[in-house]
Design a protein around this motif. Structure first.
Motif, PDB file in Angstrom:
ATOM      1  N   TYR A  27       2.931  -0.669   6.083  1.00 58.92           N
ATOM      2  CA  TYR A  27       2.387  -1.397   4.929  1.00 58.92           C
ATOM      3  C   TYR A  27       2.385  -0.489   3.695  1.00 58.92           C
ATOM      4  O   TYR A  27       2.850  -0.887   2.611  1.00 58.92           O
ATOM      5  N   ARG A  28       1.907   0.721   3.851  1.00 65.11           N
ATOM      6  CA  ARG A  28       1.813   1.635   2.705  1.00 65.11           C
ATOM      7  C   ARG A  28       3.202   2.021   2.209  1.00 65.11           C
ATOM      8  O   ARG A  28       3.426   2.127   0.990  1.00 65.11           O
ATOM      9  N   ALA A  29       4.160   2.199   3.121  1.00 61.18           N
ATOM     10  CA  ALA A  29       5.527   2.541   2.703  1.00 61.18           C
ATOM     11  C   ALA A  29       6.130   1.426   1.865  1.00 61.18           C
ATOM     12  O   ALA A  29       6.762   1.679   0.822  1.00 61.18           O
ATOM     13  N   LEU A  30       5.929   0.165   2.294  1.00 62.24           N
ATOM     14  CA  LEU A  30       6.471  -0.959   1.543  1.00 62.24           C
ATOM     15  C   LEU A  30       5.789  -1.084   0.184  1.00 62.24           C
ATOM     16  O   LEU A  30       6.458  -1.263  -0.848  1.00 62.24           O
ATOM     17  N   VAL A  31       4.476  -0.984   0.168  1.00 59.62           N
ATOM     18  CA  VAL A  31       3.729  -1.110  -1.089  1.00 59.62           C
ATOM     19  C   VAL A  31       4.148  -0.026  -2.074  1.00 59.62           C
ATOM     20  O   VAL A  31       4.417  -0.298  -3.254  1.00 59.62           O
ATOM     21  N   ASN A  32       4.238   1.219  -1.610  1.00 62.28           N
ATOM     22  CA  ASN A  32       4.619   2.318  -2.506  1.00 62.28           C
ATOM     23  C   ASN A  32       6.021   2.119  -3.077  1.00 62.28           C
ATOM     24  O   ASN A  32       6.268   2.380  -4.265  1.00 62.28           O
ATOM     25  N   THR A  33       6.936   1.642  -2.229  1.00 59.44           N
ATOM     26  CA  THR A  33       8.315   1.438  -2.686  1.00 59.44           C
ATOM     27  C   THR A  33       8.379   0.338  -3.737  1.00 59.44           C
ATOM     28  O   THR A  33       9.068   0.479  -4.755  1.00 59.44           O
ATOM     29  N   ILE A  34       7.674  -0.766  -3.501  1.00 55.27           N
ATOM     30  CA  ILE A  34       7.656  -1.853  -4.482  1.00 55.27           C
ATOM     31  C   ILE A  34       7.053  -1.368  -5.801  1.00 55.27           C
ATOM     32  O   ILE A  34       7.616  -1.592  -6.881  1.00 55.27           O
ATOM     33  N   GLU A  35       5.931  -0.694  -5.717  1.00 49.58           N
ATOM     34  CA  GLU A  35       5.243  -0.278  -6.943  1.00 49.58           C
ATOM     35  C   GLU A  35       6.052   0.763  -7.711  1.00 49.58           C
ATOM     36  O   GLU A  35       6.135   0.704  -8.946  1.00 49.58           O
ATOM     37  N   ASP A  36       6.664   1.697  -7.006  1.00 44.56           N
ATOM     38  CA  ASP A  36       7.490   2.706  -7.685  1.00 44.56           C
ATOM     39  C   ASP A  36       8.697   2.062  -8.363  1.00 44.56           C
ATOM     40  O   ASP A  36       9.060   2.419  -9.495  1.00 44.56           O
ATOM     41  N   THR A  37       9.323   1.114  -7.670  1.00 39.09           N
ATOM     42  CA  THR A  37      10.505   0.456  -8.229  1.00 39.09           C
ATOM     43  C   THR A  37      10.149  -0.354  -9.469  1.00 39.09           C
ATOM     44  O   THR A  37      10.829  -0.264 -10.501  1.00 39.09           O
ATOM     45  N   GLU A  80      14.824 -11.920  -3.304  1.00 36.98           N
ATOM     46  CA  GLU A  80      14.317 -10.820  -2.471  1.00 36.98           C
ATOM     47  C   GLU A  80      14.921 -10.889  -1.071  1.00 36.98           C
ATOM     48  O   GLU A  80      15.599 -11.838  -0.732  1.00 36.98           O
ATOM     49  N   GLY A  81      14.639  -9.854  -0.280  1.00 33.60           N
ATOM     50  CA  GLY A  81      15.134  -9.793   1.091  1.00 33.60           C
ATOM     51  C   GLY A  81      14.092  -9.268   2.047  1.00 33.60           C
ATOM     52  O   GLY A  81      14.393  -8.446   2.915  1.00 33.60           O
ATOM     53  N   PHE A  95      19.659  -2.355  10.354  1.00 41.71           N
ATOM     54  CA  PHE A  95      18.217  -2.492  10.553  1.00 41.71           C
ATOM     55  C   PHE A  95      17.816  -1.579  11.708  1.00 41.71           C
ATOM     56  O   PHE A  95      18.169  -1.827  12.865  1.00 41.71           O
ATOM     57  N   GLU A  96      17.115  -0.506  11.384  1.00 41.62           N
ATOM     58  CA  GLU A  96      16.667   0.448  12.389  1.00 41.62           C
ATOM     59  C   GLU A  96      15.179   0.714  12.169  1.00 41.62           C
ATOM     60  O   GLU A  96      14.783   1.360  11.190  1.00 41.62           O
ATOM     61  N   GLU A 151      16.155   0.715  -2.977  1.00 48.54           N
ATOM     62  CA  GLU A 151      14.990   1.366  -2.374  1.00 48.54           C
ATOM     63  C   GLU A 151      14.140   0.359  -1.609  1.00 48.54           C
ATOM     64  O   GLU A 151      13.696   0.626  -0.481  1.00 48.54           O
ATOM     65  N   ILE A 152      13.920  -0.815  -2.201  1.00 48.53           N
ATOM     66  CA  ILE A 152      13.114  -1.836  -1.528  1.00 48.53           C
ATOM     67  C   ILE A 152      13.852  -2.386  -0.313  1.00 48.53           C
ATOM     68  O   ILE A 152      13.282  -2.519   0.786  1.00 48.53           O
ATOM     69  N   ILE A 153      15.128  -2.709  -0.469  1.00 54.00           N
ATOM     70  CA  ILE A 153      15.898  -3.253   0.644  1.00 54.00           C
ATOM     71  C   ILE A 153      15.970  -2.240   1.786  1.00 54.00           C
ATOM     72  O   ILE A 153      15.826  -2.595   2.967  1.00 54.00           O
ATOM     73  N   SER A 154      16.180  -0.971   1.466  1.00 57.90           N
ATOM     74  CA  SER A 154      16.245   0.060   2.505  1.00 57.90           C
ATOM     75  C   SER A 154      14.923   0.185   3.249  1.00 57.90           C
ATOM     76  O   SER A 154      14.899   0.366   4.475  1.00 57.90           O
ATOM     77  N   CYS A 155      13.815   0.054   2.539  1.00 56.43           N
ATOM     78  CA  CYS A 155      12.502   0.112   3.179  1.00 56.43           C
ATOM     79  C   CYS A 155      12.299  -1.073   4.111  1.00 56.43           C
ATOM     80  O   CYS A 155      11.788  -0.920   5.234  1.00 56.43           O
TER      81      CYS A 155
END
Length: 569
Positions: free
Chosen positions: A196-206, A329-330, A185-186, A421-425
């Protein structure tokens, strides 16, 4: 749905053959499963057996379980693919066993001088190794936490492949090594809006890339956040998707239960929905518990959703359902971190309750549990980072994977929110945005209907089942046998057996639980931490549940002893 075993060898032993793999399915699958014929693959110094192989991925001599998004998943010497899975892959020289980023589907393994066995089943490894030595630490973890504990097996000869690992076996040189990438965790320096946008984009892309078959897949729907976001996305992509909730017959009529809220959600998205009642009085107690232990290899004591004797899951299998889509989820966990939060409450919140946490157990001579050094909090590690690292490296592969194992004899499991991808984000978020899944829940609230979240489970109450007259009679009878068939102190088993009681106070129990939820929900976290410092809650599970855990230990000890001797009889 499928269970896989791969046996690699220098010289093929007589016991390694297709007939013994076919016989294995008769022993390790629940008695109400009518499995498809096993798939047998023979290669250069290896034999693969796939029990009940409906829904598996196969490419040449490689097998994948779950959902795998990368085309090159079957090729050794490639890295971890996207998805949620367990992979067994082979080429002319090498064999690799691959776990996903959080170990959502477990791979077990063990070896002798000339044999290497890996499987999704501990019992299969023990059967072909023909070795079983009970692990007292594992038995202690089951007694205190209702799980096997972090990366532990019932047998000392069997190891668990850790999350985000590739075990590479060179069959020519007969050497192997494990490439393991620990959870890190870094926090990335971003503004709140950027996180917020990084998490949303990752979820939606996945979720846009996640494959769903509306003919053979079913989305399990609850009244919480996780399945709600899956429903929102998948109903737009796949309008004919089927959803399902189960629970007690009365739960569908109970306001703000998982079942009632799930139906409202399905109606709001105009998708097909079924509610399946779980009836707890139609299957004898011994059958319920035996199937539960067989299906899940005794990895967990969370019995309440299976009190129908797995009738629901057998129905899925008979109807041709291949895959259940789940919302594991995590995104973060509890408690929210304050200046008064103690390490032991973080550990207990993950489910790592030890014998020393329970005074009723601590006075007996039981194995002393220790966390491996790599799971201990680092000197400069933020408490919230440690909490979520333990969640992803312990709770998911120990507790959630065990719950998935219970279902895998009947259906395959798919967990989109556990993709790498989601977990890494999530691992790039600051701790405070992971407290109680805070940033994720903000996103869900912003795009889903304003339907209240569930406050009560739809599942039957386990304490009610364990305190029924017929269950208590069964527990006491089985504990007499457990005195002779476990390494636990006999005086402990006698002590617990004497205190097991019949109770008809389920309504009182529910009132207490509802009151506790209300207080917890409306009390600031810092006040909760102060109360915990003044009154040390020991998380006592009750004598009936302790008795049930001892029976799990006893029956698995008996099963594995017989497994280790099976091929010599």
């Amino acid at each position: 749905m499928a269970e896989v075993i791969q046996i690699c060898f220098r010289t093929k032993p007589e016991r390694v053959n297709a007939d013994n793999i076919e016989r294995l399915s008769e022993r390790v699958l629940p008695d109400n499963v009518s499995p498809d014929p096993p798939l047998i693959i023979e290669g250069d110094r290896y034999l693969i057996g796939v029990l009940n192989p409906r829904g598996v991925h196969r490419r040449n001599d490689s097998i994948g379980l779950g959902t795998i998004l990368d085309e090159e998943w079957a090729t050794p010497d490639t890295q971890h693919p996207s998805g949620s899975y367990a992979i067994f892959r082979n080429d002319a020289k090498n064999t690799e066993f691959v776990s996903d980023i959080v170990g959502s589907r477990t791979i077990w393994y063990g070896s002798t001088n000339g044999l290497f066995v890996a499987s999704t089943l501990q019992r299969a490894v023990v059967t072909f190794l023909q070795q079983y030595t009970p692990d007292p630490q594992t038995q202690a973890w089951m007694l205190s936490s209702g799980t096997l504990g972090p990366y532990r097996s019932w047998a000392k000869e069997v190891e668990q492949l850790r999350p985000n690992s590739i075990l590479r076996l060179d069959r020519e040189s007969w050497s192997w090594e494990t490439d393991y990438h620990p959870a890190t965790f870094e926090t990335v320096s971003r503004s709140f809006d950027e996180h917020y946008r990084a998490l949303v984009n990752t979820i939606e892309d996945t979720l846009s890339a996640w494959p769903v078959s509306t003919d053979t897949d079913v989305l399990t729907l609850s009244g919480g956040y996780d399945s709600r976001i899956l429903l929102h996305h998948f109903s737009n992509q796949y309008p004919e998707i089927k959803t399902l909730t189960w629970g007690t017959p009365q739960s569908i009529e109970t306001d703000l239960s998982d079942a009632a809220v799930a139906k409202r959600l399905a109606d709001s998205y105009a998708v097909g929905h079924q509610f399946k009642p779980i009836r707890t009085d139609t299957v004898p107690v011994n059958v319920v518990i035996d199937r539960f232990i067989t299906a899940g290899e005794g990895r967990i004591d969370h019995l309440s959703g299976y009190l129908d004797g797995f009738a629901l899951w057998d129905e899925f299998h008979a109807q041709g359902t291949k895959q259940i889509i789940r919302g594991d989820e995590g995104f973060g966990w509890v408690p929210s971190i304050t200046r008064l939060t103690a390490e032991k409450y973080v550990r207990r919140g993950i489910g790592l309750t030890t014998v020393s946490d329970i005074s009723e157990l601590d006075k007996f001579d039981i194995a002393n549990q220790q966390l491996p050094d790599y799971l201990r909090r680092n000197e400069k590690e933020h408490l919230g980072d440690w909490r979520d690292r333990l969640y992803q490296e312990v709770r998911i592969p120990t507790t959630l994977a065990a719950l998935n194992t219970l279902k895998s004899p009947y259906v395959e499991l798919s967990n989109p929110l556990l993709s790498k991808e989601i977990i890494s984000c999530v691992r790039q978020l600051p701790s405070e945005l992971r407290d109680s899944k805070g940033l994720f829940t903000k996103y869900v609230d912003s795009i889903t209907p304003k339907i209240p979240y569930a406050t009560t489970s739809a599942n039957p109450d386990l304490s009610t089942f364990l305190t029924r007259t017929d269950t208590v009679k069964y527990l006491k009878s089985e504990l007499e046998e457990a005195i002779r068939s476990t390494e636990l102190p006999p005086e402990l088993i006698i002590y617990i057996s004497k205190r097991i009681r019949v109770s008809n106070s389920s309504s009182t129990t529910h009132l207490k639980l509802d009151f506790k939820r209300i207080i917890k929900k409306n009390t600031p976290r810092v006040i909760t931490d102060i109360i915990k410092r003044l009154y040390d809650d020991e998380l006592f599970p009750g004598y009936n549940r302790l008795g049930f855990r001892i029976i799990i230990i006893s029956k698995m000890n008996k099963n594995l002893t017989e497994d280790s001797e099976y091929l010599t009889n």
